[in-house]
Design a protein around this motif. Structure first.
Motif, PDB file in Angstrom:
ATOM      1  N   ALA A  12       5.276  -4.712  -5.900  1.00 15.51           N
ATOM      2  CA  ALA A  12       6.364  -3.794  -5.557  1.00 15.51           C
ATOM      3  C   ALA A  12       7.735  -4.368  -5.861  1.00 15.51           C
ATOM      4  O   ALA A  12       8.616  -3.654  -6.318  1.00 15.51           O
ATOM      5  N   ALA A  13       7.932  -5.637  -5.622  1.00 13.10           N
ATOM      6  CA  ALA A  13       9.250  -6.228  -5.854  1.00 13.10           C
ATOM      7  C   ALA A  13       9.643  -6.183  -7.326  1.00 13.10           C
ATOM      8  O   ALA A  13      10.821  -6.145  -7.645  1.00 13.10           O
ATOM      9  N   ALA A  14       8.653  -6.173  -8.221  1.00 10.07           N
ATOM     10  CA  ALA A  14       8.939  -6.140  -9.650  1.00 10.07           C
ATOM     11  C   ALA A  14       9.095  -4.725 -10.185  1.00 10.07           C
ATOM     12  O   ALA A  14       9.483  -4.533 -11.334  1.00 10.07           O
ATOM     13  N   LEU A  15       8.821  -3.721  -9.385  1.00 11.49           N
ATOM     14  CA  LEU A  15       8.900  -2.334  -9.837  1.00 11.49           C
ATOM     15  C   LEU A  15      10.351  -1.865  -9.937  1.00 11.49           C
ATOM     16  O   LEU A  15      11.212  -2.305  -9.186  1.00 11.49           O
ATOM     17  N   SER A  16      10.576  -0.935 -10.856  1.00 15.27           N
ATOM     18  CA  SER A  16      11.905  -0.347 -10.992  1.00 15.27           C
ATOM     19  C   SER A  16      12.141   0.616  -9.830  1.00 15.27           C
ATOM     20  O   SER A  16      11.210   1.017  -9.125  1.00 15.27           O
ATOM     21  N   ASP A  17      13.383   1.027  -9.673  1.00 13.06           N
ATOM     22  CA  ASP A  17      13.700   1.983  -8.612  1.00 13.06           C
ATOM     23  C   ASP A  17      12.953   3.296  -8.831  1.00 13.06           C
ATOM     24  O   ASP A  17      12.466   3.904  -7.878  1.00 13.06           O
ATOM     25  N   ALA A  18      12.856   3.720 -10.086  1.00 13.09           N
ATOM     26  CA  ALA A  18      12.139   4.969 -10.383  1.00 13.09           C
ATOM     27  C   ALA A  18      10.670   4.861  -9.993  1.00 13.09           C
ATOM     28  O   ALA A  18      10.096   5.799  -9.437  1.00 13.09           O
ATOM     29  N   GLU A  19      10.061   3.712 -10.260  1.00 11.81           N
ATOM     30  CA  GLU A  19       8.661   3.515  -9.887  1.00 11.81           C
ATOM     31  C   GLU A  19       8.488   3.473  -8.371  1.00 11.81           C
ATOM     32  O   GLU A  19       7.526   4.020  -7.823  1.00 11.81           O
ATOM     33  N   LEU A  20       9.425   2.846  -7.697  1.00 10.99           N
ATOM     34  CA  LEU A  20       9.365   2.806  -6.233  1.00 10.99           C
ATOM     35  C   LEU A  20       9.469   4.217  -5.646  1.00 10.99           C
ATOM     36  O   LEU A  20       8.691   4.589  -4.766  1.00 10.99           O
ATOM     37  N   LEU A  21      10.428   4.997  -6.156  1.00 10.03           N
ATOM     38  CA  LEU A  21      10.605   6.350  -5.632  1.00 10.03           C
ATOM     39  C   LEU A  21       9.434   7.253  -6.000  1.00 10.03           C
ATOM     40  O   LEU A  21       9.067   8.135  -5.221  1.00 10.03           O
ATOM     41  N   LEU A  22       8.826   7.031  -7.140  1.00  7.45           N
ATOM     42  CA  LEU A  22       7.628   7.792  -7.497  1.00  7.45           C
ATOM     43  C   LEU A  22       6.501   7.479  -6.515  1.00  7.45           C
ATOM     44  O   LEU A  22       5.820   8.388  -6.039  1.00  7.45           O
ATOM     45  N   ALA A  23       6.331   6.211  -6.190  1.00  7.26           N
ATOM     46  CA  ALA A  23       5.297   5.825  -5.225  1.00  7.26           C
ATOM     47  C   ALA A  23       5.586   6.420  -3.852  1.00  7.26           C
ATOM     48  O   ALA A  23       4.678   6.907  -3.165  1.00  7.26           O
ATOM     49  N   ILE A  24       6.852   6.433  -3.455  1.00  4.71           N
ATOM     50  CA  ILE A  24       7.238   7.029  -2.171  1.00  4.71           C
ATOM     51  C   ILE A  24       6.950   8.524  -2.189  1.00  4.71           C
ATOM     52  O   ILE A  24       6.423   9.077  -1.225  1.00  4.71           O
ATOM     53  N   ALA A  25       7.271   9.178  -3.308  1.00  2.00           N
ATOM     54  CA  ALA A  25       7.015  10.616  -3.441  1.00  2.00           C
ATOM     55  C   ALA A  25       5.523  10.927  -3.348  1.00  2.00           C
ATOM     56  O   ALA A  25       5.134  12.010  -2.900  1.00  2.00           O
ATOM     57  N   GLU A  26       4.694   9.982  -3.748  1.00  2.00           N
ATOM     58  CA  GLU A  26       3.237  10.160  -3.682  1.00  2.00           C
ATOM     59  C   GLU A  26       2.681   9.809  -2.298  1.00  2.00           C
ATOM     60  O   GLU A  26       1.476   9.823  -2.090  1.00  2.00           O
ATOM     61  N   GLY A  27       3.571   9.473  -1.370  1.00  2.00           N
ATOM     62  CA  GLY A  27       3.143   9.238  -0.001  1.00  2.00           C
ATOM     63  C   GLY A  27       3.014   7.790   0.412  1.00  2.00           C
ATOM     64  O   GLY A  27       2.624   7.499   1.533  1.00  2.00           O
ATOM     65  N   GLU A  28       3.314   6.861  -0.460  1.00  2.00           N
ATOM     66  CA  GLU A  28       3.256   5.447  -0.115  1.00  2.00           C
ATOM     67  C   GLU A  28       4.573   5.048   0.544  1.00  2.00           C
ATOM     68  O   GLU A  28       5.636   5.322   0.015  1.00  2.00           O
TER      69      GLU A  28
END
Length: 193
Positions: A12-28
Protein backbone atom coordinates in the motif's frame (compact mmCIF):
# COMPACT_ATOMS: atom_id res chain seq x y z
CA UNK A 1 -10.39 -10.64 0.58
CA UNK A 2 -9.27 -11.07 -3.03
CA UNK A 3 -5.68 -11.80 -4.04
CA UNK A 4 -5.51 -8.35 -5.64
CA UNK A 5 -6.75 -6.77 -2.39
CA UNK A 6 -4.13 -8.68 -0.38
CA UNK A 7 -1.40 -7.63 -2.81
CA UNK A 8 -2.55 -4.03 -2.62
CA UNK A 9 -2.51 -3.98 1.16
CA UNK A 10 0.95 -5.52 1.38
CA UNK A 11 2.38 -2.84 -0.96
CA UNK A 12 0.00 0.00 0.00
CA UNK A 13 2.75 2.48 0.80
CA UNK A 14 4.11 2.11 -2.74
CA UNK A 15 0.73 2.64 -4.40
CA UNK A 16 -0.19 5.88 -6.12
CA UNK A 17 -2.98 8.06 -4.77
CA UNK A 18 -5.22 6.92 -7.63
CA UNK A 19 -4.60 3.28 -6.75
CA UNK A 20 -5.29 3.94 -3.08
CA UNK A 21 -8.56 5.71 -3.87
CA UNK A 22 -9.57 2.94 -6.27
CA UNK A 23 -9.02 0.39 -3.50
CA UNK A 24 -11.03 2.55 -1.09
CA UNK A 25 -13.82 2.84 -3.67
CA UNK A 26 -13.86 -0.97 -3.87
CA UNK A 27 -14.49 -1.12 -0.13
CA UNK A 28 -10.98 -1.58 1.26
CA UNK A 29 -10.29 0.71 4.20
CA UNK A 30 -6.63 -0.17 4.81
CA UNK A 31 -5.41 2.23 2.10
CA UNK A 32 -7.27 5.06 3.83
CA UNK A 33 -4.61 5.00 6.57
CA UNK A 34 -1.86 5.43 3.97
CA UNK A 35 -3.74 8.31 2.38
CA UNK A 36 -4.27 9.84 5.82
CA UNK A 37 -0.55 9.56 6.64
CA UNK A 38 0.33 11.24 3.36
CA UNK A 39 -2.05 14.17 3.50
CA UNK A 40 -3.46 14.81 6.97
CA UNK A 41 -0.87 17.45 7.85
CA UNK A 42 -1.08 19.46 4.57
CA UNK A 43 -4.87 19.25 4.80
CA UNK A 44 -4.76 20.37 8.43
CA UNK A 45 -2.57 23.36 7.51
CA UNK A 46 -5.02 24.29 4.74
CA UNK A 47 -7.94 24.11 7.17
CA UNK A 48 -6.10 26.14 9.82
CA UNK A 49 -6.03 28.99 7.33
CA UNK A 50 -9.50 28.43 5.89
CA UNK A 51 -11.61 27.45 8.91
CA UNK A 52 -13.27 30.19 10.92
CA UNK A 53 -12.96 28.20 14.14
CA UNK A 54 -9.57 26.62 14.75
CA UNK A 55 -11.09 24.28 17.33
CA UNK A 56 -12.96 22.51 14.51
CA UNK A 57 -9.91 21.81 12.35
CA UNK A 58 -9.08 18.31 13.61
CA UNK A 59 -12.73 17.30 13.35
CA UNK A 60 -12.83 18.63 9.79
CA UNK A 61 -9.70 16.68 8.87
CA UNK A 62 -11.30 13.47 10.16
CA UNK A 63 -14.60 14.25 8.46
CA UNK A 64 -12.79 14.94 5.18
CA UNK A 65 -11.16 11.52 5.15
CA UNK A 66 -14.41 9.80 6.12
CA UNK A 67 -16.21 11.64 3.32
CA UNK A 68 -13.41 10.66 0.93
CA UNK A 69 -14.30 7.00 1.49
CA UNK A 70 -17.78 7.71 0.07
CA UNK A 71 -16.47 9.91 -2.74
CA UNK A 72 -13.44 7.79 -3.71
CA UNK A 73 -15.10 6.49 -6.88
CA UNK A 74 -15.31 10.06 -8.21
CA UNK A 75 -11.56 10.68 -7.94
CA UNK A 76 -10.23 11.75 -11.36
CA UNK A 77 -6.87 9.96 -11.15
CA UNK A 78 -4.57 12.95 -10.60
CA UNK A 79 -1.06 12.32 -9.33
CA UNK A 80 -1.93 13.86 -5.96
CA UNK A 81 -5.12 13.36 -3.99
CA UNK A 82 -4.53 16.56 -2.00
CA UNK A 83 -6.64 18.80 -4.30
CA UNK A 84 -9.43 16.20 -4.14
CA UNK A 85 -9.25 16.18 -0.34
CA UNK A 86 -9.12 19.99 -0.20
CA UNK A 87 -12.24 20.11 -2.36
CA UNK A 88 -14.04 17.82 0.06
CA UNK A 89 -12.84 19.90 3.03
CA UNK A 90 -14.02 23.09 1.32
CA UNK A 91 -17.48 21.62 0.80
CA UNK A 92 -17.60 20.57 4.44
CA UNK A 93 -16.59 24.10 5.51
CA UNK A 94 -19.34 25.59 3.35
CA UNK A 95 -21.88 23.17 4.80
CA UNK A 96 -20.84 24.07 8.34
CA UNK A 97 -21.05 27.78 7.54
CA UNK A 98 -24.56 27.39 6.11
CA UNK A 99 -25.59 25.31 9.09
CA UNK A 100 -24.23 27.81 11.58
CA UNK A 101 -26.01 30.57 9.66
CA UNK A 102 -29.28 28.61 9.95
CA UNK A 103 -28.76 28.13 13.68
CA UNK A 104 -27.86 31.80 14.07
CA UNK A 105 -30.99 32.81 12.14
CA UNK A 106 -33.05 30.51 14.34
CA UNK A 107 -31.60 32.13 17.43
CA UNK A 108 -32.12 35.66 16.04
CA UNK A 109 -35.70 34.85 15.13
CA UNK A 110 -36.51 33.87 18.68
CA UNK A 111 -34.27 36.00 20.86
CA UNK A 112 -32.58 38.90 19.22
CA UNK A 113 -33.00 41.67 16.73
CA UNK A 114 -30.84 41.44 13.61
CA UNK A 115 -27.36 42.80 14.20
CA UNK A 116 -25.79 45.65 12.25
CA UNK A 117 -23.18 44.87 9.63
CA UNK A 118 -20.34 46.18 11.83
CA UNK A 119 -21.04 45.34 15.44
CA UNK A 120 -19.70 47.51 18.21
CA UNK A 121 -17.53 45.97 20.94
CA UNK A 122 -20.61 45.67 23.15
CA UNK A 123 -22.52 43.97 20.34
CA UNK A 124 -19.65 41.52 19.84
CA UNK A 125 -19.77 40.66 23.54
CA UNK A 126 -23.54 40.21 23.25
CA UNK A 127 -23.08 37.99 20.18
CA UNK A 128 -20.57 35.85 22.06
CA UNK A 129 -23.01 35.56 24.95
CA UNK A 130 -25.84 34.67 22.55
CA UNK A 131 -23.69 32.03 20.89
CA UNK A 132 -22.86 30.60 24.30
CA UNK A 133 -26.59 30.54 25.12
CA UNK A 134 -27.31 28.74 21.86
CA UNK A 135 -24.59 26.16 22.47
CA UNK A 136 -25.80 25.64 26.04
CA UNK A 137 -29.40 25.25 24.84
CA UNK A 138 -28.34 22.64 22.30
CA UNK A 139 -26.30 20.81 24.95
CA UNK A 140 -29.38 20.63 27.20
CA UNK A 141 -31.37 18.68 24.62
CA UNK A 142 -31.75 14.94 25.15
CA UNK A 143 -29.24 12.83 23.22
CA UNK A 144 -31.90 11.62 20.78
CA UNK A 145 -33.12 15.12 19.98
CA UNK A 146 -29.66 16.72 19.90
CA UNK A 147 -28.27 14.07 17.54
CA UNK A 148 -31.14 14.51 15.08
CA UNK A 149 -30.95 18.31 15.30
CA UNK A 150 -27.20 18.32 14.68
CA UNK A 151 -27.43 15.83 11.81
CA UNK A 152 -30.11 17.87 10.03
CA UNK A 153 -29.16 21.45 10.93
CA UNK A 154 -25.40 21.15 11.35
CA UNK A 155 -24.56 18.43 8.84
CA UNK A 156 -27.30 19.23 6.33
CA UNK A 157 -28.58 15.64 6.18
CA UNK A 158 -32.06 14.77 5.00
CA UNK A 159 -34.60 13.04 7.21
CA UNK A 160 -34.32 9.75 5.30
CA UNK A 161 -30.51 9.84 5.60
CA UNK A 162 -30.73 10.38 9.35
CA UNK A 163 -33.33 7.62 9.66
CA UNK A 164 -31.05 5.20 7.83
CA UNK A 165 -28.03 6.10 9.96
CA UNK A 166 -29.95 5.82 13.23
CA UNK A 167 -31.98 2.81 12.16
CA UNK A 168 -35.26 4.49 13.03
CA UNK A 169 -38.38 5.29 10.99
CA UNK A 170 -38.26 8.63 9.18
CA UNK A 171 -41.36 9.71 11.11
CA UNK A 172 -39.41 9.30 14.35
CA UNK A 173 -36.65 11.50 12.95
CA UNK A 174 -39.15 14.24 12.04
CA UNK A 175 -40.81 14.01 15.47
CA UNK A 176 -37.46 14.29 17.28
CA UNK A 177 -36.42 17.21 15.07
CA UNK A 178 -39.71 18.99 15.74
CA UNK A 179 -39.37 18.37 19.49
CA UNK A 180 -35.74 19.53 19.48
CA UNK A 181 -36.60 22.76 17.67
CA UNK A 182 -39.55 23.44 19.98
CA UNK A 183 -37.46 22.77 23.10
CA UNK A 184 -34.63 24.91 21.76
CA UNK A 185 -37.07 27.72 20.99
CA UNK A 186 -38.55 27.59 24.51
CA UNK A 187 -35.12 27.53 26.15
CA UNK A 188 -33.86 30.46 24.08
CA UNK A 189 -37.00 32.51 24.71
CA UNK A 190 -36.48 32.06 28.45
CA UNK A 191 -32.79 32.94 28.05
CA UNK A 192 -31.68 29.94 30.12
CA UNK A 193 -28.11 28.73 30.33
Amino acid sequence: MSTLATKRLSNAAALSDAELLLAIAEGELGPLGILFDRYHEPLRQFLLRAAPNVADVDDLVQETFLTATRAAASFDGRASALPFLMGIATQLLRRRKRTFARLRALYDAFCAAPTASRPSPEERVNQAQEEALLQAAIARLSDERRIVLVMVEYNGMSGPEVAQILGTPVGTVWRRLHEARAELRRTLQRGER
